[in-house]
Design a protein around this motif. Structure first.
Motif, PDB file in Angstrom:
ATOM      1  N   ILE A  52     -15.914  51.195 107.756  1.00 12.58           N
ATOM      2  CA  ILE A  52     -15.930  52.651 107.621  1.00 12.58           C
ATOM      3  C   ILE A  52     -14.522  53.181 107.835  1.00 12.58           C
ATOM      4  O   ILE A  52     -13.881  52.871 108.855  1.00 12.58           O
ATOM      5  CB  ILE A  52     -16.906  53.283 108.625  1.00 12.58           C
ATOM      6  CG1 ILE A  52     -18.341  52.874 108.285  1.00 12.58           C
ATOM      7  CG2 ILE A  52     -16.769  54.805 108.643  1.00 12.58           C
ATOM      8  CD1 ILE A  52     -19.378  53.452 109.242  1.00 12.58           C
ATOM      9  N   GLN A  68     -19.807  56.238  99.978  1.00  9.86           N
ATOM     10  CA  GLN A  68     -19.907  57.685 100.224  1.00  9.86           C
ATOM     11  C   GLN A  68     -20.376  58.421  98.969  1.00  9.86           C
ATOM     12  O   GLN A  68     -21.206  59.327  99.044  1.00  9.86           O
ATOM     13  CB  GLN A  68     -18.555  58.233 100.673  1.00  9.86           C
ATOM     14  CG  GLN A  68     -18.167  57.868 102.095  1.00  9.86           C
ATOM     15  CD  GLN A  68     -16.811  58.442 102.459  1.00  9.86           C
ATOM     16  OE1 GLN A  68     -15.814  58.223 101.762  1.00  9.86           O
ATOM     17  NE2 GLN A  68     -16.764  59.186 103.558  1.00  9.86           N
ATOM     18  N   ASP A  69     -19.823  58.038  97.826  1.00 11.91           N
ATOM     19  CA  ASP A  69     -20.223  58.681  96.573  1.00 11.91           C
ATOM     20  C   ASP A  69     -21.709  58.451  96.297  1.00 11.91           C
ATOM     21  O   ASP A  69     -22.425  59.366  95.871  1.00 11.91           O
ATOM     22  CB  ASP A  69     -19.392  58.146  95.405  1.00 11.91           C
ATOM     23  CG  ASP A  69     -17.961  58.615  95.453  1.00 11.91           C
ATOM     24  OD1 ASP A  69     -17.113  57.996  94.781  1.00 11.91           O
ATOM     25  OD2 ASP A  69     -17.685  59.599  96.164  1.00 11.91           O
ATOM     26  N   GLU A  83     -26.904  60.650 106.480  1.00 13.55           N
ATOM     27  CA  GLU A  83     -25.588  60.447 107.095  1.00 13.55           C
ATOM     28  C   GLU A  83     -25.263  58.962 107.176  1.00 13.55           C
ATOM     29  O   GLU A  83     -26.142  58.120 107.391  1.00 13.55           O
ATOM     30  CB  GLU A  83     -25.588  61.042 108.514  1.00 13.55           C
ATOM     31  CG  GLU A  83     -24.268  60.947 109.242  1.00 13.55           C
ATOM     32  CD  GLU A  83     -24.354  61.511 110.642  1.00 13.55           C
ATOM     33  OE1 GLU A  83     -25.477  61.900 111.034  1.00 13.55           O
ATOM     34  OE2 GLU A  83     -23.334  61.530 111.344  1.00 13.55           O
ATOM     35  N   ILE A  84     -23.997  58.632 106.995  1.00 13.53           N
ATOM     36  CA  ILE A  84     -23.532  57.263 107.205  1.00 13.53           C
ATOM     37  C   ILE A  84     -23.180  57.135 108.684  1.00 13.53           C
ATOM     38  O   ILE A  84     -22.152  57.638 109.133  1.00 13.53           O
ATOM     39  CB  ILE A  84     -22.317  56.948 106.318  1.00 13.53           C
ATOM     40  CG1 ILE A  84     -22.678  57.097 104.835  1.00 13.53           C
ATOM     41  CG2 ILE A  84     -21.817  55.530 106.594  1.00 13.53           C
ATOM     42  CD1 ILE A  84     -21.498  56.896 103.896  1.00 13.53           C
ATOM     43  N   GLY A 130     -23.781  60.465  98.568  1.00 15.62           N
ATOM     44  CA  GLY A 130     -23.661  61.864  98.162  1.00 15.62           C
ATOM     45  C   GLY A 130     -24.567  62.244  97.012  1.00 15.62           C
ATOM     46  O   GLY A 130     -24.876  63.426  96.817  1.00 15.62           O
TER      47      GLY A 130
END
Length: 432
Positions: free
Chosen positions: A102, A18-19, A69-70, A22
């Motif tokens: 996830i 996620q980082d 987006e993941i 981002g």
């Protein structure tokens, strides 16, 4: 390099992914995002044949290659992907495929496909085709590239462009320049390893590219934007031409009906060079200003002018020469760096030395940019050391996200902080 490229697989968490997403790093030579389909195999093969990298499977991308987006992939995708690579790739080969659950989802995962180029049996074929990785995309290998991979694998190991921070003194900057804005753009043309000369007609190609570029905007902003005089120019003139180096010059000077003997001048020099065993194609664009007696440049003018200098070198001249040399319209993004400099101490113009000799603070170093540039707009500065020059790289992902104005602004912030402006105030640039 980000930790995801080298961290042990059992230590990678979904939060780390996620980082990374981002950060909004666009697709490049070593990063690709995919959600599904056989295009993933093409990307893996391309990276394997070039510099390696990471393919993020289960991450969607926007139009500019920036991750959006993941979305994840179903459980079982890893096994299916590994089986496909083992059967479709020639010779059979599989890289490291890391499955990361996830958070909050019981049936979705993200796959990190990490490709170590040292472990690849090159050339690696995907359905009978050799793919290579260019900047943010995959391309079929040309015959020359394929020959290089087969006959000179050691030289093909790392065709990434290398950054060379060339200060103005190292590249024949005219001695009378009070202020120099420089942009350097370079790219490795590894497919031209057997050719060590520039293409025929390079001077003409450079002139055509410069005439279409925004270099005039930079000059007018730096000088003519601060006067009421109409500019006059000379044509572009070749001043050096060899098989591996071409240098051209153009002069700009203000004129007015009342006073045509104005001592303010700007000379623009464009140097194109092909050098090294790689070989490296390099464009150096210098805007060299002789300021009028008693005049100084305002840093805001440099802020507005330098993006046009960088864009002219990296987005106009370099791609045109690279295309003429290779016959290809695409290639990796160039490495670009920008510089701001005054004249070397031993070459400072005589009138600048005399006009400031009463200032003991500023005359400690004749190269101090404060003699030629008003830095007031940047805010408070820590320390009283002289400022001789500034240099910083223009990052490709910032160009994609912020445009040339915003990306060069970030480079100038780096310079300003190096000069002691801890909270530099710079102009905001709209993305073109």
């Amino acid at each position: 390099m980000h930790s995801l490229f080298h961290m042990p697989a059992d230590q990678i968490t979904f939060a780390m992914v996620q980082d990374f997403v981002g950060l909004r790093i666009p697709e490049n030579l070593r990063i690709e995002y995919k959600t599904s389909g056989d295009k993933s195999l093409e990307g893996i093969a391309a990276m394997a044949n070039t510099n390696g990298g990471i393919l993020f499977y289960g991450v969607s991308e926007g139009k500019t290659g920036v991750p959006e987006e993941i979305v994840g992939a179903p459980h079982g995708t890893r096994e299916a992907l590994v089986n496909k690579m083992a059967t479709i790739f020639d010779p059979p080969w599989t890289p490291e495929v890391i499955e990361i659950p996830i958070d909050g989802s019981s049936d979705k995962v993200v796959l990190l496909v990490r490709i170590d180029p040292d472990q690849v049996p090159r050339p690696l074929l995907h359905q009978g085709t050799v793919y290579v990785r260019l900047e943010g995309r995959n391309e079929r290998a040309t015959r020359l590239l394929l020959l290089a991979m087969l006959t000179e694998p050691a030289k093909f190991e790392n065709p990434l462009p290398q950054l060379g921070l060339h200060l103005p003194r190292q590249y024949e900057v005219p001695p009378q320049g009070d202020l120099v804005l420089r942009a350097v753009a370079n790219i490795n043309l590894h497919m031209l390893r057997g050719r060590h000369r520039l293409p025929r007609g390079t001077s003409r190609t450079v002139v055509e590219a410069l005439e279409q570029s925004p270099i005039n905007e930079a000059v007018y902003q730096l000088m003519f934007g601060r006067t009421d005089m109409e500019p006059a120019t000379s044509p572009w003139v070749p001043i050096q031409a060899t098989a591996t180096r071409v240098r051209l010059a153009k002069e700009y000077y203000p004129t007015s009906p009342d006073d045509v003997n104005v001592d303010e001048r700007i000379n623009v020099y464009c140097t194109v060079k092909l050098h090294g065993a790689q070989p490296l194609l390099e464009v150096v664009l210098d805007v060299v200003a002789d300021l009028a007696q008693g005049d100084t440049a305002v840093f805001n003018d440099i802020e507005k002018a330098l993006p046009s200098v960088a864009r002219s070198a990296a987005a106009y001249v370099l791609p045109r020469i690279a295309q003429a040399a290779t016959g290809l319209s695409g290639g990796p993004d160039p490495t670009t760096s920008v510089f701001v400099s005054g004249p070397p101490a031993d070459l400072a113009s005589e009138h600048q030395k005399t006009r400031y000799q009463r200032s003991s603070l500023l005359h400690r170093n004749a190269r101090d940019l404060a003699l030629y540039v008003d830095f007031t707009s940047l805010g408070e500065r820590v320390g009283r050391d002289s400022i001789s020059h500034g240099a910083a790289e223009v990052l490709p992902y910032e160009i994609n996200e912020l445009g040339w104005g915003g990306a060069v602004r970030e480079a100038l912030i780096t310079m300003a902080m190096d000069w002691g402006f801890t909270e530099p105030r710079l102009l905001q640039h709209a993305k073109p």
